[in-house]
Design a protein around this motif. Sequence first.
Motif, mmCIF file in Angstrom:
data_model
loop_
_atom_site.group_PDB
_atom_site.id
_atom_site.type_symbol
_atom_site.label_atom_id
_atom_site.label_comp_id
_atom_site.label_asym_id
_atom_site.label_seq_id
_atom_site.Cartn_x
_atom_site.Cartn_y
_atom_site.Cartn_z
ATOM 1 N N HIS B 36 -32.889 -2.630 47.982
ATOM 2 C CA HIS B 36 -33.417 -1.407 48.561
ATOM 3 C C HIS B 36 -33.147 -0.172 47.688
ATOM 4 O O HIS B 36 -32.519 0.782 48.139
ATOM 5 C CB HIS B 36 -32.848 -1.198 49.970
ATOM 6 C CG HIS B 36 -32.926 -2.447 50.817
ATOM 7 N ND1 HIS B 36 -31.895 -3.330 50.915
ATOM 8 C CD2 HIS B 36 -33.926 -2.950 51.546
ATOM 9 C CE1 HIS B 36 -32.247 -4.334 51.702
ATOM 10 N NE2 HIS B 36 -33.483 -4.134 52.102
ATOM 11 N N ASP B 84 -38.263 -1.704 49.406
ATOM 12 C CA ASP B 84 -37.843 -3.074 49.717
ATOM 13 C C ASP B 84 -38.882 -4.049 49.176
ATOM 14 O O ASP B 84 -40.061 -3.946 49.504
ATOM 15 C CB ASP B 84 -37.738 -3.206 51.243
ATOM 16 C CG ASP B 84 -36.964 -4.437 51.667
ATOM 17 O OD1 ASP B 84 -36.793 -5.352 50.834
ATOM 18 O OD2 ASP B 84 -36.536 -4.496 52.837
ATOM 19 N N HIS B 90 -38.199 -8.298 58.734
ATOM 20 C CA HIS B 90 -36.782 -8.632 58.833
ATOM 21 C C HIS B 90 -35.977 -7.422 59.280
ATOM 22 O O HIS B 90 -36.487 -6.314 59.341
ATOM 23 C CB HIS B 90 -36.268 -9.175 57.495
ATOM 24 C CG HIS B 90 -36.333 -8.199 56.368
ATOM 25 N ND1 HIS B 90 -37.491 -7.918 55.684
ATOM 26 C CD2 HIS B 90 -35.382 -7.430 55.807
ATOM 27 C CE1 HIS B 90 -37.241 -7.019 54.752
ATOM 28 N NE2 HIS B 90 -35.971 -6.698 54.805
ATOM 29 N N HIS B 92 -32.156 -5.073 59.304
ATOM 30 C CA HIS B 92 -31.243 -4.531 58.295
ATOM 31 C C HIS B 92 -29.868 -4.215 58.867
ATOM 32 O O HIS B 92 -29.753 -3.693 59.979
ATOM 33 C CB HIS B 92 -31.829 -3.261 57.678
ATOM 34 C CG HIS B 92 -32.952 -3.520 56.727
ATOM 35 N ND1 HIS B 92 -34.184 -2.943 56.841
ATOM 36 C CD2 HIS B 92 -33.017 -4.315 55.631
ATOM 37 C CE1 HIS B 92 -34.972 -3.377 55.861
ATOM 38 N NE2 HIS B 92 -34.291 -4.207 55.118
ATOM 39 N N ASP B 103 -30.250 -7.173 54.067
ATOM 40 C CA ASP B 103 -31.245 -7.845 54.901
ATOM 41 C C ASP B 103 -30.557 -8.728 55.933
ATOM 42 O O ASP B 103 -29.512 -9.310 55.673
ATOM 43 C CB ASP B 103 -32.145 -8.712 54.014
ATOM 44 C CG ASP B 103 -32.981 -7.886 53.069
ATOM 45 O OD1 ASP B 103 -33.399 -6.781 53.462
ATOM 46 O OD2 ASP B 103 -33.211 -8.327 51.932
HETATM 47 MN MN LIG Z 1 -34.830 -5.448 53.424
#
Ligand SMILES: [Mn+2]
Lengths: 146, 146
Positions: B36, B84, B90, B92, B103
């Motif tokens: 990220h 990302d 997904h 975090h 993740d």
């Molecule tokens: Mn991520």
Amino acid sequence: MNASINNIRNKIAEKGLKVTPQRMSILEAIYNLENHPTVEQIIEFIRKKHPNIATGTVYKVLDTLVSNDLVKKVKTEKDIMRYDGLIENHHHLYCVVCDHIEDYMNAELDEILKRFFEENKIDNFIIEDIKLQINGRFIIHKNVNR
Amino acid sequence: MNASINNIRNKIAEKGLKVTPQRMSILEAIYNLENHPTVEQIIEFIRKKHPNIATGTVYKVLDTLVSNDLVKKVKTEKDIMRYDGLIENHHHLYCVVCDHIEDYMNAELDEILKRFFEENKIDNFIIEDIKLQINGRFIIHKNVNR
DNA sequence: TTTTAAAAGAGAATGATTCTCATTAAAGAA
DNA sequence: TTCTTTAATGAGAATCATTCTCTTTTAAAA
Ligand SMILES: [Mn+2]
Ligand SMILES: [Mn+2]
Ligand SMILES: [Zn+2]
Ligand SMILES: [Zn+2]
């Protein structure tokens, strides 16, 4: 989330902060404005009754209110910072169409999440709180434009 | 999330985008950088091999990649935009101490959430996706400073 | 009423992002 | 391979939300 003038005064005083007209009106604005207002909306609201408040003061007061847990910051997918007068932990519905953010609270859901993460510990990480960002669309939108 | 040069070229070409060295290196940077990365980190990484890339180009390419679903924006509590390379939906983990974002994926959790919201429809709102923001602290931090 | 530290006001500074426009280059056609 | 077209890039100016600096004002306590 309604609060009388004295209510607002007390909230500020309880934190050991000086009670200034600027702090009062900013907190009042957040409580009165729709939902999760932007700084721009807060300034617009306040200037009706308090036309000379400085922009820098609004930012400074907002920071003070946030660090004293009187309001919270809320981020959107887009790049606009919003403020939230509801300080209890809660989730948000984000409308991808009109940018409206609505509070979502459900004790059963929080219980389910609590249980899940008790049974599924994350290696090397201690959870403090969990917020759901529920993205979707309202059937009826608030501001179709912008 | 590793991807070879040809992999990266294909991802860009599949979207019908021109394959430029700038787009290649920006996507490569996102795949190679920690987790990220910020725009600043992406620019720093790219300039090692491609010292003349313009800042404006990086922003423009990132927008293009985002709107073509090759990367996603990730917001933090603070005011820094991050990108990302993992585009599947997904969750975090956010470390409140060091700002590291990790993740989190768990099919069972997604199933639980799906079932919960099937049984607890929200009036006037159609859910598209749900992301958990799991705030807490890692036992071991990545960058204790900043 | 006086004192004093903190807060507010005014406007300059900052900094990330966006914009403009001239130049370059990728991709498809010839 | 070379040409043509159109989109992408580079350079630097512009924007704009936020922060900073410094002076003046004021809330709160004595
Ligand atoms: Mn991520
Ligand atoms: Mn809220
Ligand atoms: Zn909506
Ligand atoms: Zn950490």
